[in-house]
Design an enzyme around this catalytic site. Structure first.
Site, PDB file in Angstrom:
ATOM      1  N   CYS A 176       0.829  -1.224   0.000  1.00  0.00           N
ATOM      2  CA  CYS A 176       0.000   0.000   0.000  1.00  0.00           C
ATOM      3  C   CYS A 176       0.852   1.258   0.000  1.00  0.00           C
ATOM      4  CB  CYS A 176      -0.941   0.024   1.195  1.00  0.00           C
ATOM      5  SG  CYS A 176      -1.948  -1.444   1.337  1.00  0.00           S
ATOM      6  N   LYS A 180     -10.071   6.924   4.136  1.00  0.00           N
ATOM      7  CA  LYS A 180     -11.404   6.463   4.505  1.00  0.00           C
ATOM      8  C   LYS A 180     -12.495   7.019   3.606  1.00  0.00           C
ATOM      9  CE  LYS A 180     -14.648   4.453   6.565  1.00  0.00           C
ATOM     10  NZ  LYS A 180     -15.364   4.614   5.293  1.00  0.00           N
ATOM     11  N   HIS A 228      -9.087   4.582  -1.056  1.00  0.00           N
ATOM     12  CA  HIS A 228      -7.768   3.978  -0.878  1.00  0.00           C
ATOM     13  C   HIS A 228      -7.484   2.976  -2.005  1.00  0.00           C
ATOM     14  CE1 HIS A 228      -4.236   2.307   0.900  1.00  0.00           C
ATOM     15  NE2 HIS A 228      -4.789   1.372   1.620  1.00  0.00           N
TER      16      HIS A 228
END
Ligand SMILES: [Zn+2]
Lengths: 132, 385
Positions: free
Chosen positions: B90, B328, B332
């Site tokens: 990520c 959020k 993402h």
């Protein structure tokens, strides 16, 4: 899981085989090549203790495709009696018994199957120790 | 190379572009990159790109497409230009920016195009969950059925016990993100949620709920980093790693990678942390927000939730976070996230924040992690006055 990967790790999965540093005595699971405490490369095989405590737990309802037929999947963050920590599936779950600090012990259970025709993956799962 | 030493250059963000995070069923991964990159190129003026770096986590698994560097060069009609893909789970986007920064800093490249992209909606949930779990060990995390969300759930449980913090307090983080997301033109979810909404949302891996977990989405964002003086200077780009496996760390509650990357960045930027006017943190889960802010010293250990509750991290608070909705609410798209953060910092520092503008922002930071703080990338940017 790739069947070949299961085969490579079968002893680790069924015996909780980790490693101990010959220099400083630090213990690890899964096994490591280099000691994370002192940097030594002289490691020996060591079976982990089969008991510990449940630090935290969760109930998983959206697993990866390989585990979809086994939901809900209970997972625990476990601290073994030698201090080594791991994430492991939980077996024989009675939800009321899952509490932080609960004593747990290792068993060997089915993790998953590699499809209808493939092999069955067996490995460690932990369960709450029943009070005598 | 002897006799060829280039002078170390300053690094500026020359331009930026992004597409709103969402579901792009009708577009390929190449088209997503093309759209974000084109926006950055069009607003850069007359520019010759001499290197292309793509940040991406799982295009091979998720879309059967690798070789994204060459793909993007081709799509842009720039075949011939050197190009590559960078992967750090990520943190792939942040790492791509880091590599772009080093390219310019070294003096070897003048204008580097950095694009972060992820296409998460082309595969079903079961395979997407598998792809995300690849940030941790195949043999000891994925093999036992642990997913990325479940690791964070176990960490959150441990955090709540260690610091005696109720779930409620940590759930202020998604409330902050959604409040900012409501007015963010490129956010995936442009609506506010209340603490009650979060508490009443279905558990996905208790104590993590649907509304305390970053959503999945497709997205792409781009920046052009340049040695030519621009409006925003990148003062620092630093990165560090932690043990790959969360539970093989002595203390899983210590975000050592973020701590180290942030300390290096502050030193490199020659500032103190109180000079930072806002920070785009990696708010994938409330516990990650809390441990990140604590590792960087913005909150005391165990107190980040309380600080969130007090308003410290609101858009008009002492240190705004997730200013365009964060992971959020903005969304993402994993390998793109780190680039979205830098684009958003660029918007803030060039007063293009619109309703989300942090008033008087002069210095901004970003923090992007891969795995559970396994890789951390921190950027510090400054408005050039
Ligand atoms: Zn040792």
């Amino acid at each position: 899981m790739l069947p070949i990967s299961y085969w490579r790790n079968r002893k680790i999965y069924t015996r909780l085989l980790g490693s101990r540093c010959k220099k400083c005595g630090a213990e690890f699971f899964p096994p490591v090549k280099v000691c994370k405490k002192c940097g030594s490369r002289e490691m020996e095989e060591l079976e982990m203790p089969k008991t510990g405590v449940l630090v935290s737990f969760t109930k998983l309802t959206e697993p990866s495709y390989e585990f979809e037929e086994y939901v809900p999947l209970y997972l625990g963050f476990i601290r073994l009696d030698n201090g080594v920590q791991l994430v492991a599936p939980l077996a024989d779950v009675v939800e009321e018994e899952l509490k932080p600090g609960a004593r747990v012990e290792a068993t060997v259970r089915k993790w998953a199957e590699d499809g209808e025709e493939g092999i069955i993956f067996y490995g460690y799962k932990f369960r709450v120790v029943k009070q005598p | 190379m002897e006799g060829e030493d280039k002078e170390m250059s300053k690094v500026f963000v020359r331009s930026a572009g992004l597409i709103p995070v969402g579901e792009y069923w009708e577009k390929s991964i190449g088209e997503l990159m093309y759209e974000a990159a084109s926006k950055a190129i069009e607003s850069a003026g007359d520019v010759k790109i001499d290197r292309i770096i793509v940040g991406n986590m799982f295009s091979g698994y998720g879309t059967h497409q690798e070789h994204l560097g060459a793909l993007l060069a081709s799509v842009l009609g720039m075949a011939g230009t050197e190009a590559l893909k960078v992967e750090a789970a990520c943190a792939s986007g942040g790492m791509a920016v880091h590599e772009g920064y080093l390219s310019v800093k070294s003096g070897e490249y003048k204008n580097v195009l950095v694009v972060g992209v992820e296409k998460m909606k082309d595969i079903d949930t079961g395979h997407l969950t598998k792809a995300l779990a690849m940030a941790e060990s195949a043999e000891f995390t994925q093999a036992v059925g642990a997913t990325f969300i479940s690791l964070n759930a176990l960490l959150m449980g441990a955090y709540m016990q260690r610091y005696n913090v109720p779930e409620d307090q940590l759930d202020y983080f998604p409330v902050i993100a959604h409040k900012n997301g409501a007015t963010s033109p490129h956010a995936q979810f442009r609506r506010a949620v209340s603490l009650d909404d979060v508490k009443r949302s279905p558990p996905v891996a208790p104590p993590i709920r649907l509304l305390s977990s970053a959503p999945s989405g497709d997205g792409a964002a781009a920046v052009i980093l340049s040695s030519e003086k621009g409006d925003v200077e990148m003062l620092a780009s630093e990165t560090a790693t932690n043990e790959l496996m969360l539970f093989q760390r002595d203390n899983p509650l210590e975000f050592k990678a973020t701590k180290a990357a942030f300390a290096k960045a502050i030193k490199r930027a020659e500032i103190t942390k109180d000079k930072i006017d806002f920070i785009e943190i990696h708010d994938a889960f409330p516990v990650v927000s809390a441990l990140s802010l604590e590792a960087m010293g913005f909150s005391e250990e165990g107190k980040a939730g309380r600080d969130a509750e007090s308003g410290k991290y609101n858009l008009d608070g002492e240190l705004p976070i997730a200013t365009f909705g964060g992971l959020k609410a903005r969304g993402h798209p994993v390998g793109a996230t780190g680039v979205y953060q830098v684009v958003e910092a660029f918007y803030q520092l060039t007063e293009k924040g619109g309703k989300n503008q942090v008033q008087g922002a002069k210095v901004g930071a970003t923090q992007n992690v891969g795995g559970v703080d396994t890789t951390s990338v921190v950027h510090i940017l400054r408005r050039v006055s």
